[in-house]
Scaffold this active site. Structure first.
Site, PDB file in Angstrom:
ATOM      1  N   ASP A 142       1.169  -1.293   0.153  1.00 47.54           N
ATOM      2  CA  ASP A 142      -0.307   0.049   0.059  1.00 47.54           C
ATOM      3  C   ASP A 142       0.823   1.708  -0.090  1.00 47.54           C
ATOM      4  O   ASP A 142       0.581   1.874  -0.520  1.00 47.54           O
ATOM      5  CB  ASP A 142      -0.909  -0.008   1.259  1.00 47.54           C
ATOM      6  CG  ASP A 142      -1.692   1.414   1.310  1.00 47.54           C
ATOM      7  OD1 ASP A 142      -2.748   1.975   0.921  1.00 47.54           O
ATOM      8  OD2 ASP A 142      -1.478   1.726   2.332  1.00 47.54           O
ATOM      9  N   LYS A 177       1.082   4.055  -3.037  1.00 49.39           N
ATOM     10  CA  LYS A 177       1.530   5.542  -2.501  1.00 49.39           C
ATOM     11  C   LYS A 177       2.303   6.308  -3.476  1.00 49.39           C
ATOM     12  O   LYS A 177       2.698   7.070  -3.552  1.00 49.39           O
ATOM     13  CB  LYS A 177       1.136   5.992  -1.919  1.00 49.39           C
ATOM     14  CG  LYS A 177      -0.567   5.600  -0.602  1.00 49.39           C
ATOM     15  CD  LYS A 177      -0.756   5.556   0.804  1.00 49.39           C
ATOM     16  CE  LYS A 177      -2.511   5.203   0.852  1.00 49.39           C
ATOM     17  NZ  LYS A 177      -2.491   4.561   2.473  1.00 49.39           N
TER      18      LYS A 177
END
Lengths: 370, 370
Positions: free
Chosen positions: B227, B231
Site C-alpha cells: 500500500d 502511494k
C-alpha cells in the site's frame, strides 16, 4: 489558442518573484497564451493591452520614459474597455495585487464587477471592516463577476485557505482552528521559550530577529499581534457561521499585544529596541510560569467556532504539544479541528513567509483559474 | 442552469459517504444542477441519463428489480451516446470510481477519451505499470479529453496530491518526500516503538489493530508494504523527473516487507495472526537497536529525487523528529523537502484513512471540476 491577460500591481520582492514564476509557467503553456498587460510600482506603470509586455523585459519596459501611465484606480475601466471583459466570450483577465495597500484593496469590487479576477497576498481586503469583504463577495457571486482568490494571505504558499475552503465546501464542520500564524512571533518564541525554560532575554531575541530581517523595521508592528488578528479575520470569514462575526475586521479580534504599554507611542524602531530590555523581567516571569507548568509560551491565533471566540494571544502549551516539539525557525503551523477529523486535527506546517513561497501561493491561485 | 452529470461506480463505505456529501453539495448549488445518472455495486446497477436518480433514494432505486443494467465497461460508450460528451457544448460529466478494482481502473482512458472526467480514491491506475498511467495522461491532454483527479489516493482528504501538484506547477523543485503513508502501519509503530523503547509485543499490537478494524482482514496485506509502495508510485509520477522511473509501478519500488518469509504463503488472516508471535523476538531486536540509538521505528515511504530512490522501508528516526513526537493514532504525515522550502519541509498531517475523509477528498476533487 486562448489568451489569459495578467495585470500586476506592485513589483516588490513578492511581485518580482511572481513575475519570474509567471515567465516559467507561461513558457510551459501549450494551449493558452499568457499576456502581461500591466505592471506598476508605486511611481510608475506600463499598460499595453494590445501586444502585452515582454515577460523577460518588464523591468526595462517599466523604467522607460514612454511607459503609458495608467494608475491602478483607472485600471478597472481600462481593462473593461480594452479587453471586453463583460462579453460572454471574454478572455480570462486577472489582476494580481502584490502590494499591502488598503487603497488598492478597495478597488477589488470594481475589478470583479467588470469580470476581472483578483488574486492577492494582500491581507487588507478580507481583514478590514465587513463592507469591503461583503462588496467582494457580492460582486464575485453576481453572474459575470470575476473570482477572488487569496491563498497566500495566510501562511504564504502553505495550503491553508484552500484546505479550509475544501473542509467547508464538502460539508465538514470546523470546531476550532489554532495555529502559530506569524513567522516572526514563531521565531521569537521558538528561541525564547523551550522546555528547559532557560535562554537569552526576550529583548535580545527580538533584536537578533530584527537584525536578521525577520521582523518589520519596527518590531512593535509584529509584537502588537495585528498581523495574526488579520489572518484570523480572513480565516473566520471563510467559516459560514462566523462570516459576519468580526464587523470591524481585525480590530474586532481579541488581541494580546506584546508591546509594553509605555512603548506604544515610540515610533522609531531603533528607540523601541533600545527601550525593550527594561521589560525583560516581565517576559522572564511569563517564561518561568510556563516552565513551572511543564509548558512553553507560543503566540497563537485561535478561532473557537462553538464559543464564537477569535483571539490572538500568548498561550502556554505542554512541552509535548506539536506547537512545542515540531515547530522550528520561523515556521507557521495550523491545526484544523473538525467534526470529520475528530480528536486529532488536520495539521499544515512550514515556512509561512518569504517572497518565493508567497509568490508560489499567488501562482497556485492563478493556475486554479486557468 | 448548467447540468453536471455524475456517475458513481462502487457504493461501499466510501461510495455511500460520497453520495451523502453529494446530496448536501447538490442542494446548496444555486447556478447548476447536479444529476446522478448512474450507480453501481458489484452486482447491480441503475442508469438513468434522462431524469437522473434521486440523490435521496438511490439505494432503493438500485435495489429495484427494474433497475436498468449497464455494466461499468459499457458506461463509456453509453455516456458518450446519451450525453453527447464529445460536442463542444457538452455538460460536465464525471465518473467517480469508489472501488479498488484494477478492472474498473483500466476503463479510465475510454472515459477520458470520450470527454468524461474521472475522479477516484482507487490507487490502481497510477500505481500499476506505466502503460495505463500513460494512457490516462495522453487521453486527458488530448483536446476534448476529460480530466483525471485522484487526491484521495494518498492521505485520503489531506491536501497531499494537490500540494505536490502546486509545488511542481509553480516551478519549485522537489528534493525529497518522506512520510508515514499507511494509517495501519502508523498506528502499529506509534504503539510499538516509543522513545522509552518498551511496550507490548509486536504481534499483540498487530492483533489489537486487527480487532479494532485498523488492518485488512489479513494483516499481511498491510505489513507487506504494498500500500505504501502504491502511494509512492502515485506521488513519483507527479514529479516530472521521476515520471517514468517506476516502469512496473509499485512493484518497481524498493519494498521492505514486514511479513516474515515463512508466513508469506499463509493465506488465512487468522492463521497469520496466530503464527506471528514466534517472530516477536526479531521485532524486539529492532526496537532495542533503535532505542539504543535514541530513536524510534517508523514504517515510511521515501522518494529521494536526486538519488532516484523510491523506497518503502522500516527506518529509525530520532526521538525528537516530527515522525516520533507529533504522530498519533493512525495519522499520516508527509514532509515535502523542496528547493523553495529550504531546510525545513512543508508538512501535512492528519487522518489518512476512513470513509468520511476519503469521500471528502473525492468531493473536493469534484468541486475543483465545477
Amino acid at each position: 489558442m486562448s489568451v489569459v491577460n495578467v495585470a500586476v500591481i506592485g513589483v516588490g520582492l513578492v511581485g518580482k518573484e511572481f513575475l519570474n514564476q509567471l515567465a516559467t509557467v507561461a513558457s510551459s503553456q501549450t494551449n493558452r497564451s499568457i499576456r502581461l498587460v500591466y505592471v506598476s510600482n508605486s511611481k510608475n506603470s506600463v499598460y499595453n493591452a494590445n501586444d502585452g509586455i515582454p515577460l523577460d523585459r518588464w523591468e526595462q519596459t517599466l523604467a522607460q520614459e514612454q511607459a503609458r501611465k495608467v494608475s491602478p484606480s483607472d485600471l478597472p475601466s481600462r481593462l473593461k474597455a480594452d479587453l471586453n471583459v463583460s462579453t460572454s466570450a471574454r478572455p480570462v483577465t486577472i489582476v494580481v495585487d502584490n502590494t499591502s495597500s488598503e487603497q488598492i484593496a478597495s478597488l477589488y469590487p470594481s475589478f470583479i464587477q467588470n469580470g476581472v479576477d483578483v488574486i492577492t497576498p494582500n491581507k487588507k481586503a478580507y481583514s478590514s471592516n465587513l463592507s469591503l469583504y461583503n462588496d467582494i463577495v457580492t460582486a464575485s457571486s453576481t453572474p459575470g463577476g470575476g473570482r477572488y482568490l487569496n491563498e497566500s494571505t495566510v501562511g504564504a504558499g502553505l495550503p491553508i485557505i484552500s484546505t479550509l475552503k475544501d473542509l467547508v465546501a464538502t460539508g465538514d464542520e470546523v470546531v476550532k482552528i489554532e495555529g502559530v500564524l506569524s513567522g516572526t512571533l514563531s521565531y521569537i518564541f521558538n528561541e525564547y521559550s523551550t522546555p528547559s525554560g532557560q535562554g537569552p532575554s526576550f529583548s535580545s531575541i527580538v533584536s537578533q530577529a530584527r537584525e536578521k530581517g525577520y521582523t518589520e523595521p519596527h518590531p512593535g508592528d509584529d509584537l502588537n499581534g495585528a498581523d495574526v488578528a488579520r489572518k484570523l479575520t480572513i480565516l473566520s470569514r471563510l467559516i459560514p457561521s462566523l462570516r459576519n462575526h468580526l464587523p470591524e475586521g481585525y480590530q474586532s479580534v481579541s488581541i494580546t499585544s506584546l508591546v509594553p504599554a509605555s512603548l506604544a507611542s515610540v515610533s522609531s524602531g531603533d528607540e523601541f529596541v533600545k527601550a525593550l530590555p527594561s521589560f525583560d523581567a516581565e517576559f522572564e516571569q511569563l517564561r518561568e510560569d510556563a516552565k513551572r507548568e511543564g509548558k512553553v509560551l507560543r503566540y497563537v491565533g485561535v478561532i473557537d467556532v462553538k464559543e464564537g471566540v477569535v483571539k490572538a494571544a500568548l498561550d502556554k502549551y505542554p512541552a509535548n504539544h506539536a506547537f512545542a516539539t515540531s515547530l522550528q525557525g520561523s515556521d507557521n503551523i495550523i491545526a484544523f479541528h473538525t467534526k470529520r477529523y475528530g480528536s486529532r486535527p488536520l495539521i499544515v506546517q512550514g515556512a509561512g513567509a518569504g517572497a518565493s513561497v508567497t509568490a508560489m501561493g499567488v501562482m497556485s491561485d492563478l493556475l486554479k483559474l486557468l
